[in-house]
Enzyme design. Sequence first.
Site, PDB file in Angstrom:
ATOM      1  N   LEU A 154     -20.757   7.037  25.193  1.00 10.28           N
ATOM      2  CA  LEU A 154     -20.428   5.853  25.985  1.00 10.28           C
ATOM      3  C   LEU A 154     -21.563   5.585  26.950  1.00 10.28           C
ATOM      4  O   LEU A 154     -22.137   6.520  27.498  1.00 10.28           O
ATOM      5  CB  LEU A 154     -19.137   6.102  26.773  1.00 10.28           C
ATOM      6  CG  LEU A 154     -18.625   4.976  27.665  1.00 10.28           C
ATOM      7  CD1 LEU A 154     -18.012   3.876  26.814  1.00 10.28           C
ATOM      8  CD2 LEU A 154     -17.605   5.504  28.653  1.00 10.28           C
ATOM      9  N   THR A 213     -22.980  14.553  18.905  1.00 10.43           N
ATOM     10  CA  THR A 213     -22.668  13.305  19.604  1.00 10.43           C
ATOM     11  C   THR A 213     -21.790  13.364  20.841  1.00 10.43           C
ATOM     12  O   THR A 213     -21.459  12.317  21.353  1.00 10.43           O
ATOM     13  CB  THR A 213     -21.984  12.335  18.625  1.00 10.43           C
ATOM     14  OG1 THR A 213     -20.768  12.924  18.161  1.00 10.43           O
ATOM     15  CG2 THR A 213     -22.865  12.029  17.452  1.00 10.43           C
ATOM     16  N   ASP A 261     -31.567   0.868  14.196  1.00  9.06           N
ATOM     17  CA  ASP A 261     -30.935   0.954  12.882  1.00  9.06           C
ATOM     18  C   ASP A 261     -31.631   0.016  11.915  1.00  9.06           C
ATOM     19  O   ASP A 261     -31.818  -1.163  12.224  1.00  9.06           O
ATOM     20  CB  ASP A 261     -29.458   0.534  12.962  1.00  9.06           C
ATOM     21  CG  ASP A 261     -28.615   1.477  13.782  1.00  9.06           C
ATOM     22  OD1 ASP A 261     -28.058   2.412  13.199  1.00  9.06           O
ATOM     23  OD2 ASP A 261     -28.529   1.273  15.010  1.00  9.06           O
ATOM     24  N   ASP A 265     -18.751  -2.885  18.983  1.00 10.57           N
ATOM     25  CA  ASP A 265     -19.506  -3.695  18.034  1.00 10.57           C
ATOM     26  C   ASP A 265     -19.557  -5.150  18.512  1.00 10.57           C
ATOM     27  O   ASP A 265     -18.529  -5.756  18.779  1.00 10.57           O
ATOM     28  CB  ASP A 265     -18.856  -3.664  16.649  1.00 10.57           C
ATOM     29  CG  ASP A 265     -19.009  -2.320  15.964  1.00 10.57           C
ATOM     30  OD1 ASP A 265     -19.680  -1.448  16.540  1.00 10.57           O
ATOM     31  OD2 ASP A 265     -18.456  -2.146  14.870  1.00 10.57           O
ATOM     32  N   GLU A 281     -26.885  12.413  21.630  1.00  6.70           N
ATOM     33  CA  GLU A 281     -26.773  11.109  22.264  1.00  6.70           C
ATOM     34  C   GLU A 281     -25.424  11.007  22.938  1.00  6.70           C
ATOM     35  O   GLU A 281     -24.508  11.771  22.640  1.00  6.70           O
ATOM     36  CB  GLU A 281     -26.949   9.991  21.243  1.00  6.70           C
ATOM     37  CG  GLU A 281     -25.922  10.003  20.141  1.00  6.70           C
ATOM     38  CD  GLU A 281     -26.249   9.041  19.013  1.00  6.70           C
ATOM     39  OE1 GLU A 281     -25.317   8.376  18.535  1.00  6.70           O
ATOM     40  OE2 GLU A 281     -27.417   8.961  18.622  1.00  6.70           O
ATOM     41  N   GLU A 323     -22.686   8.976  10.261  1.00  4.73           N
ATOM     42  CA  GLU A 323     -22.389  10.386  10.503  1.00  4.73           C
ATOM     43  C   GLU A 323     -21.968  11.097   9.221  1.00  4.73           C
ATOM     44  O   GLU A 323     -21.362  10.492   8.334  1.00  4.73           O
ATOM     45  CB  GLU A 323     -21.267  10.515  11.538  1.00  4.73           C
ATOM     46  CG  GLU A 323     -21.620   9.907  12.867  1.00  4.73           C
ATOM     47  CD  GLU A 323     -20.433   9.794  13.806  1.00  4.73           C
ATOM     48  OE1 GLU A 323     -20.655   9.743  15.033  1.00  4.73           O
ATOM     49  OE2 GLU A 323     -19.292   9.759  13.318  1.00  4.73           O
TER      50      GLU A 323
END
Length: 546
Positions: free
Chosen positions: A485, A441, A153, A201, A482, A286
Site C-alpha cells: 500500500l 510483497t 510493467d 486499478d 515492495e 505473482e
Amino acid sequence: MAIVAPSAELFQSLKPTITASLAAPRRFPSFPLSSELAVKSSHCSRRWRGVFVDSSAGTWARTGSWPAAVVRDRGERIEVHSFCDGDNSVGKEGANASPKVQERDFTGTPYVPVYVMLPLGVIDMQCRLVDPDTLIEHLRILKSINIDGVMVDCWWGIVEAHAPQQYNWSGYKRLFEIVRDLKLKLQVVMSFHECGGNVGDDVYIPLPEWVTEIGHRNPDIYFTDREGRRNHECLTWGIDKERVLRGRTAVEAYFDYMRSFRIEFDEFFVDRVISEIEIGLGPCGELRYPSYPAKHSWRYPGIGEFQCYDKYLMKNLRRAAEVRGHSFWGRGPDNAGSYNSSPHETGFFRDGGDYDSYYGRFFLKWYSQVLVDHGDRVLSLANLAFEGTSIAAKVSGIHWWYKTASHAAELTAGFYNPCNCDGYAPIVSMLKKHETALNFTCVELRTVNQNEDFPEALADPEGLVWQVLNAAWDVNIPVASENALPSYDRAGYNKILENAKPWNDPDGRHLSAFTYLRLSPILIENHNFLEFERFLKRMHGEPLFN
C-alpha cells in the site's frame, strides 16, 4: 484480549519500564487499529498485494499515543525523533508535543537500492506514452533525491494485442529513452496478466485480443474453480505445454514475447540501463493461483478456492493419481468450502481435517508442484532470453490464517505450507536453480494482535515474512521487496527498514532492493516527499541532518 494504546501521560510514566523491557524482545509491540481502519484485501493488477493495513494506521504514531516502532541500542547508534511525519510540532513543548522515541541510526549500513513504480497507465492501449511532460517533471524530482530507478510493467495485452508475434514496443521505447537520459535504472516486468477491476486499478488492460478470441471457443485456457467459474486474469498453467494458442503453447508465447523485448531493447541492456527483469508467473504477476478473486465475490479473510478444474489440469491430476496407484484420488476436494469460508467451517481445512489425510496430502503436493513446475518452465526460458541480466520472480504474502494449523489461504493459493511442512522451500530451491531473485510483497505489514475488525483472520504477516525471507537467504538467493500500500508516514517506512536491514543479523543479510508503490502526485507533495527522502537516505545508509 485487546490491547489498548496508553495515553500520552501514561506513556510518559511507563517510558522507563518500556525502555528497559526492549532489551530482550526482537519484535516490536503491535497496536490495535480503530474500527474504520479495516484490514483490506488486495488483489489488484499486480501491485496492491495480499492484505494490507490502511496507511492511516500511522495515526497512533502521529498522535503520540504509542510509538509504532521503538528500537533500543544494541551497539548501534540511535537517532531520537518525534513521530509526527514532518509536522511543525516537532520539538515543541507542551501537552500536544509528540513524544521523543528512539530510532535506529542507519548511517553506514548496507546500501539498498530503491526504485519507484510508475503509474499503471503510463502506456496506453495503443502503446503510446501518456503525458510525457508530467512524467519527466516527476522523474526529475525523484532524481534530485538520488532515487536509483523506476519499475514499469510491459503489458502483454498492449504489446501483442492484435495478432500473434506482432509486437508494438513504441511507447516503451520512448519511455526508456527518457529514463536513460535522466541516468536512472529500469526494473522491467514481463506482465502476462490482466490489469483492471481490482483495488487500486485505474486502468483496464486485458489479455491480448487474439488470446481472448481463443478463450471464447475454449474457455478451459483459463483457471477454473469447482463451480466452473472461469478467471480471465491469466492463462491456466494446464496449457503450458498444450498447443492451443494458434499452434503455440503458453510457455512458447511467453518466450517469444521475452525474446522480442530483448532484441528490441538491446541497447538498454548493453548500457546497463535495464538492471533487472521481473518475470510474471501468474495473477498480479505473482507465482500463485488466482484463489481469491474479487470478481467471484471473495472478501477478506476468506480462505479462497482451489483453481484446478479446467480440463487440462484435471487431466494432469487424474494422471498423477493413476501413477500413485489410487485413480479415485483424481478429483478435487469436495469439502473445502467456498471463497469466503473460514477453515473451521470446512471438513478439509479444520484442525484435524482432510488436508492432512493421505488423500489431502497427495492432492496438495500435486497442486503445489504444478505451481513450482510452471515457475521452473518459464524461468528456464527467461534465462535464455535474458542471459547476463538479473531476473526476479514475485511471490505473494498470503498471511491470513497463518496462525492456524492448515494455513488454508496459502493452500488454495498453491503454497503447501501447513504447520507441519515448509511450503516455501521448494519454491526458493526452484528459484535458486535459475539464479532468480525473490521479490516478496508484505514487508511493511505489522501483525495486528486481535484486531477488533478481523480477530478471526489469525493473520501473521511478520511471521510469514520471517519464514519466507529466511528460506530464500538459506539457499543464498537475493531477496527484494515492495510495499502493498502506498506509505507516506514514518511508521510505515520504519517497518520497511526493519525488514530491509534486520537488526543485529549475525550474517549481515539485507534486501537486495526495494520498490516503492507508486509514483503519484500525492507522493510528490512537499510533506510526503520530505518523509520519503528521509526514508531513502536511511535505505542508502546515509547520515541524516534533520
